[in-house]
Design an enzyme around this catalytic site. Structure first.
Site, PDB file in Angstrom:
ATOM      1  N   SER A  86      18.599  -1.777  -9.144  1.00  0.00           N
ATOM      2  CA  SER A  86      18.377  -0.427  -9.860  1.00  0.00           C
ATOM      3  C   SER A  86      19.028  -0.152 -11.347  1.00  0.00           C
ATOM      4  O   SER A  86      18.294   0.201 -12.061  1.00  0.00           O
ATOM      5  CB  SER A  86      19.139   0.933  -8.883  1.00  0.00           C
ATOM      6  OG  SER A  86      18.613   0.782  -7.678  1.00  0.00           O
ATOM      7  N   HIS A 134      23.117   3.501 -12.517  1.00  0.00           N
ATOM      8  CA  HIS A 134      21.945   3.669 -13.315  1.00  0.00           C
ATOM      9  C   HIS A 134      22.133   4.295 -14.469  1.00  0.00           C
ATOM     10  O   HIS A 134      21.324   3.997 -15.302  1.00  0.00           O
ATOM     11  CB  HIS A 134      21.380   4.876 -12.158  1.00  0.00           C
ATOM     12  CG  HIS A 134      20.959   4.635 -10.617  1.00  0.00           C
ATOM     13  ND1 HIS A 134      20.204   5.454  -9.904  1.00  0.00           N
ATOM     14  CD2 HIS A 134      20.878   3.531 -10.298  1.00  0.00           C
ATOM     15  CE1 HIS A 134      19.832   4.859  -8.811  1.00  0.00           C
ATOM     16  NE2 HIS A 134      20.413   3.713  -9.162  1.00  0.00           N
TER      17      HIS A 134
END
Length: 263
Positions: free
Chosen positions: A170, A218
């Site tokens: 991610s 993230h």
């Protein structure tokens, strides 16, 4: 601000990487060494646009194969926890010298029916963004972008939750979103009026809503991708491609040093 040499009424901050003339979004042709005006693009290759470029995204495919292969390999092991113990991102282990975890954690995904959505979603976004960016940047620059963003994602994950076990691509995928936003901005396009902007906002929102999500990973990956995108854009404007790679090396070193200092 300079105006496009073909459309004098349009201001632009982008110049042709070959001749240096200012060009607006309608006149930009993406190439592996930056944006070119229509004339310079025709001198070497047929005119291409981001949407019409369809060269083979070899690095993207290789990254997907590596992640999927590791996922199934882990599922076939009699003791998958052993692999997690050796490869997952974990601050105390990094502090003890397992620096490779800053990279390997980005290729590992949790096993199980409840976790399969994680790898499927990551691989879908990697395929989507890779097909958009790799033909535009070139495979070498795309690989440099991906691994730099991955390291920044690992840095962010450790910075926010140093004692948490973190896995997944991610962070690197968020980096690709950030770089795509910079690429669009360089063309005079507001990224938040495109699908890329929607992806960034949606995924950032989910990061704060869903459980077991590395918010630091993230955001760290997104920041790393934006920084690399800016570096590549500056390198293209100055017509010094090596500058972009040098920036990736420096940014990667900063991410590793930062992760080690907070692990």
């Amino acid at each position: 601000m300079a105006t496009c040499y073909r459309h004098p009424s349009r201001e632009t901050g982008v110049s042709c990487s070959s001749c240096g003339r200012p060009i607006c979004p309608d006149c930009m042709t993406p190439t592996p060494v930056g944006m070119r005006c229509p004339e310079c693009a025709r001198q070497r290759t047929a005119v291409r646009t981001m949407s019409s470029t369809r060269s083979e995204p070899r690095v993207t495919v290789a990254l997907i194969i590596a992640c999927v292969a590791l996922y199934f390999a882990t599922g076939s092991l009699s003791n998958p926890d052993k692999l997690y113990f050796d490869l997952a991102l974990f601050g105390p282990a990094v502090a003890d010298g397992d620096v490779w975890r800053l990279v390997t954690g980005g290729f590992l995904h949790a096993i199980g029916s409840s976790n399969i959505f994680h790898i499927l979603f990551n691989m879908y976004l990697l395929w989507l963004l890779g097909n958009l960016l790799e033909p535009t940047l070139g495979s070498a620059r795309f690989a440099a972008l991906y691994f730099t963003a991955l390291l920044w994602g690992s840095f962010g994950a450790i910075l926010v939750q140093p004692d948490a076990v973190t896995v997944g691509a991610s962070g690197a995928v968020f980096g690709l979103m950030g770089a795509a936003a910079v690429e669009l901005r360089a063309r005079g396009i507001n990224p938040f009026q495109t699908d890329i902007g929607v992806l960034i906002l949606l995924n950032l929102g989910l990061s704060f809503v869903l459980n077991n999500i590395s918010i630091g990973g993230h955001i760290g990956g997104l920041v790393g991708g934006v920084l690399v995108g800016v570096a590549f854009e500056l390198a293209s404007r100055r017509r010094v491609p090596a500058l972009g790679y040098a920036a990736c090396a420096v940014l990667s070193a900063v991410a590793v040093a930062g992760a080690l200092s907070v692990a």
